[in-house]
Design a protein around this motif. Structure first.
Motif, PDB file in Angstrom:
ATOM      1  N   GLY A  41      -9.990  -0.455  -8.511  1.00 11.61           N
ATOM      2  CA  GLY A  41      -9.895   0.991  -8.647  1.00 11.61           C
ATOM      3  C   GLY A  41      -8.477   1.438  -8.961  1.00 11.61           C
ATOM      4  O   GLY A  41      -7.535   0.636  -8.959  1.00 11.61           O
ATOM      5  N   ASP A  42      -8.324   2.717  -9.209  1.00  9.45           N
ATOM      6  CA  ASP A  42      -7.034   3.246  -9.653  1.00  9.45           C
ATOM      7  C   ASP A  42      -6.443   4.269  -8.698  1.00  9.45           C
ATOM      8  O   ASP A  42      -5.542   5.034  -9.074  1.00  9.45           O
ATOM      9  CB  ASP A  42      -7.176   3.848 -11.052  1.00  9.45           C
ATOM     10  CG  ASP A  42      -7.348   2.766 -12.113  1.00  9.45           C
ATOM     11  OD1 ASP A  42      -6.494   1.859 -12.168  1.00  9.45           O
ATOM     12  OD2 ASP A  42      -8.336   2.802 -12.857  1.00  9.45           O
ATOM     13  N   GLU A  43      -6.912   4.271  -7.455  1.00  3.86           N
ATOM     14  CA  GLU A  43      -6.269   5.102  -6.445  1.00  3.86           C
ATOM     15  C   GLU A  43      -4.882   4.533  -6.130  1.00  3.86           C
ATOM     16  O   GLU A  43      -4.671   3.312  -6.180  1.00  3.86           O
ATOM     17  CB  GLU A  43      -7.113   5.132  -5.173  1.00  3.86           C
ATOM     18  CG  GLU A  43      -8.427   5.881  -5.310  1.00  3.86           C
ATOM     19  CD  GLU A  43      -8.229   7.353  -5.566  1.00  3.86           C
ATOM     20  OE1 GLU A  43      -7.341   7.956  -4.901  1.00  3.86           O
ATOM     21  OE2 GLU A  43      -8.923   7.912  -6.439  1.00  3.86           O
ATOM     22  N   PRO A  44      -3.924   5.379  -5.777  1.00  2.98           N
ATOM     23  CA  PRO A  44      -2.597   4.858  -5.416  1.00  2.98           C
ATOM     24  C   PRO A  44      -2.674   3.900  -4.233  1.00  2.98           C
ATOM     25  O   PRO A  44      -3.453   4.103  -3.298  1.00  2.98           O
ATOM     26  CB  PRO A  44      -1.822   6.126  -5.057  1.00  2.98           C
ATOM     27  CG  PRO A  44      -2.508   7.223  -5.813  1.00  2.98           C
ATOM     28  CD  PRO A  44      -3.959   6.852  -5.814  1.00  2.98           C
ATOM     29  N   GLU A  91      -8.947   3.253   2.784  1.00  4.09           N
ATOM     30  CA  GLU A  91      -8.482   4.062   3.902  1.00  4.09           C
ATOM     31  C   GLU A  91      -9.330   3.759   5.132  1.00  4.09           C
ATOM     32  O   GLU A  91     -10.539   3.506   5.020  1.00  4.09           O
ATOM     33  CB  GLU A  91      -8.553   5.553   3.573  1.00  4.09           C
ATOM     34  CG  GLU A  91      -7.630   5.986   2.442  1.00  4.09           C
ATOM     35  CD  GLU A  91      -6.154   5.750   2.746  1.00  4.09           C
ATOM     36  OE1 GLU A  91      -5.767   5.785   3.936  1.00  4.09           O
ATOM     37  OE2 GLU A  91      -5.383   5.519   1.790  1.00  4.09           O
ATOM     38  N   GLY A 125      -6.078   1.366  -2.215  1.00  5.99           N
ATOM     39  CA  GLY A 125      -7.344   2.057  -2.461  1.00  5.99           C
ATOM     40  C   GLY A 125      -8.344   1.948  -1.332  1.00  5.99           C
ATOM     41  O   GLY A 125      -9.545   2.137  -1.551  1.00  5.99           O
ATOM     42  N   LYS A 181       1.423   4.148  -2.990  1.00  9.26           N
ATOM     43  CA  LYS A 181       1.226   5.580  -2.745  1.00  9.26           C
ATOM     44  C   LYS A 181       2.488   6.373  -3.081  1.00  9.26           C
ATOM     45  O   LYS A 181       2.413   7.481  -3.628  1.00  9.26           O
ATOM     46  CB  LYS A 181       0.808   5.797  -1.300  1.00  9.26           C
ATOM     47  CG  LYS A 181      -0.596   5.279  -1.001  1.00  9.26           C
ATOM     48  CD  LYS A 181      -0.932   5.354   0.484  1.00  9.26           C
ATOM     49  CE  LYS A 181      -2.333   4.815   0.754  1.00  9.26           C
ATOM     50  NZ  LYS A 181      -2.643   4.789   2.202  1.00  9.26           N
ATOM     51  N   ASP A 210       0.839  -1.202   0.000  1.00 13.07           N
ATOM     52  CA  ASP A 210       0.000   0.000   0.000  1.00 13.07           C
ATOM     53  C   ASP A 210       0.875   1.253   0.000  1.00 13.07           C
ATOM     54  O   ASP A 210       0.652   2.200  -0.782  1.00 13.07           O
ATOM     55  CB  ASP A 210      -0.893  -0.032   1.240  1.00 13.07           C
ATOM     56  CG  ASP A 210      -2.058   0.952   1.170  1.00 13.07           C
ATOM     57  OD1 ASP A 210      -2.381   1.441   0.066  1.00 13.07           O
ATOM     58  OD2 ASP A 210      -2.675   1.208   2.233  1.00 13.07           O
ATOM     59  N   PRO A 214      -1.807   2.400  -8.499  1.00  5.93           N
ATOM     60  CA  PRO A 214      -2.467   1.295  -7.815  1.00  5.93           C
ATOM     61  C   PRO A 214      -1.544   0.086  -7.761  1.00  5.93           C
ATOM     62  O   PRO A 214      -0.697  -0.103  -8.648  1.00  5.93           O
ATOM     63  CB  PRO A 214      -3.699   1.021  -8.674  1.00  5.93           C
ATOM     64  CG  PRO A 214      -3.347   1.530 -10.033  1.00  5.93           C
ATOM     65  CD  PRO A 214      -2.441   2.706  -9.797  1.00  5.93           C
ATOM     66  N   SER A 258     -12.202   2.198  -2.657  1.00  2.00           N
ATOM     67  CA  SER A 258     -12.289   2.673  -4.037  1.00  2.00           C
ATOM     68  C   SER A 258     -12.631   1.539  -5.001  1.00  2.00           C
ATOM     69  O   SER A 258     -12.845   1.790  -6.185  1.00  2.00           O
ATOM     70  CB  SER A 258     -10.966   3.326  -4.468  1.00  2.00           C
ATOM     71  OG  SER A 258      -9.926   2.367  -4.564  1.00  2.00           O
TER      72      SER A 258
END
Length: 412
Positions: free
Chosen positions: A375-378, A383, A381, A99, A95, A104, A364
């Protein structure tokens, strides 16, 4: 990128979850799932007392080295408590790395091998009308593959039947298929293998007649049969073309699967209670299974499960990663990133978490048209809302157990 803080957070929004949160000196955070259903506090102690102190000051970018250090330096290797603990560290480090890279995790694992992940849901009922209604409900939710569990005449309560699960009047809690009951002691259920073997083929015949030949159907035997009973069941289910028969016999006895394999062509899925590649090694090498059921949360993390699945790929064996509600959204996201990246993805188990869990773990990943995507969050995804998590303290809960009619404790 050194680790400055390691926190172990226990929360119980809809059930108990154990989460590791790592924070680097420059403020990056990473989450890992360490939930071990019914034995959560054992992992909490292992992490707090023995793992977290070792992580402070270490380089968060050295994922493989950290994994090998935690696995080999303890001397006492393997086991569910150890491997769930190491898994949470591995996930949290992936993770953080995602980030730091602004990507991702699946991109760091080689990029996407598909556009989404086919998932299966859990349909069940005491009797056929209830089973049919449950299947229709799951189809309406978008599922394209369905696991079917059924009540058995003469048995009061058995694994996997939603209407027999935990009683609750809280509409926000999704206890449909979560068998863990909160309380000081586990609930006792009953079992009769002969009655089950007699009843089950007729259930699948009825389901096929109602829903046709194309819907992928799965079934979980939950370790309750001897090898010869499992072989008999696999053979009797062949006319109904199952996607897989899961955990048909306790697979600690690796040789047992050879007997099952000799007698049926029904595909076999094994391994949700396994913890390392060593549990799978012979089953994969001897081609005794078709799907690896390991969970990122219980197999030591993304790193070792990816290696296990790459080994399985050499034998055309696919993934079928464990994904019930005792895997937190962090663990589910990790499975999705891994599943999206590997070539030999098979199917992903997916049970939707309750609303309170979704508020604690902000996600995400998406569920659209019967497909999952991380999803494509760093990073992973997901929190953790720690203020929300703090509203739900740990509550003791246990999975049920079985007794036969004569009082003998049986596999649950």
């Amino acid at each position: 990128m050194k680790i400055a803080k390691a926190e172990v957070i226990v929360t119980s929004p809809d059930r108990n979850f154990v989460t590791l949160k790592l924070t680097t000196e420059d403020g990056l955070t990473g989450l890992g799932d360490a939930t071990l259903n019914g034995r959560e506090l054992a992992v909490v102690s292992y992490l707090k007392d023995h793992v977290a102190p070792l992580l402070i000051g270490s380089d968060a970018s050295r994922i493989e080295d950290t994994w090998q250090f935690l696995y080999r330096s303890a001397y006492w290797r393997r086991g569910p408590v150890t491997m769930a603990s190491i898994a949470s560290v591995d996930m949290a480090l992936w993770d953080i790395k995602g980030k730091a890279a602004g990507m991702p995790v699946y991109q760091l694992l080689g990029g996407a091998s598909r556009t989404g992940l086919m998932a299966y849901g859990h349909a069940s009922g005491k009797e056929m009308p209830e089973i049919f209604d449950s299947i229709r409900s799951h189809l309406e939710e978008g599922y394209r593959s369905i696991r079917v569990q059924t009540g058995v005449p003469g048995l009061k309560a058995i694994y996997g039947i939603a209407s027999q699960s935990m009683d609750t009047t809280d509409a926000d809690v999704r206890y449909d298929h979560e068998p863990a009951r909160r309380g000081a002691k586990p609930t006792e259920e009953d079992w009769d293998t002969r009655a089950y073997l007699k009843h089950l083929p007729g259930v699948f015949e009825a389901v096929r007649n109602e829903f046709g030949p194309d819907l992928p159907l799965l079934h979980d035997g939950h370790h309750r049969m001897t090898p010869i009973q499992a072989a008999k069941l696999g053979k009797s289910l062949e006319p109904y073309d199952l996607f897989w028969l899961e955990d048909c016999t306790p697979a600690e006895n690796q040789e047992a699967l050879r007997l099952v394999r000799q007698h049926t062509t029904t595909p076999l899925a094994i391994g949700e209670i396994f913890n390392t590649v060593w549990d799978f090694k012979d089953l994969i090498r001897d081609q005794l299974i078709d799907y690896v059921r390991g969970a990122v949360t219980h197999m030591g993390g993304i790193s070792p499960l990816k290696k296990t699945l790459e080994y399985a790929a050499q034998y055309q064996i696919k993934s079928g990663m464990h994904g019930p509600t005792d895997i937190s959204p962090v663990g589910m996201a990790a499975a999705m990133h891994l599943g999206l990246s590997i070539h030999n993805f098979g199917i992903q188990e997916y049970m939707k978490h309750g609303k309170r869990t979704d508020q604690v773990f902000e996600q995400s990943y998406t569920w659209e048209n019967g497909m999952l995507h991380p999803g494509d969050e760093p990073g992973l995804g997901v929190e953790l809302n720690q203020d929300e998590a703090g509203k739900y303290p740990y509550e003791q809960a246990y999975l049920p157990y079985n007794r036969l009619a004569d009082g003998t404790v049986h596999d649950w």
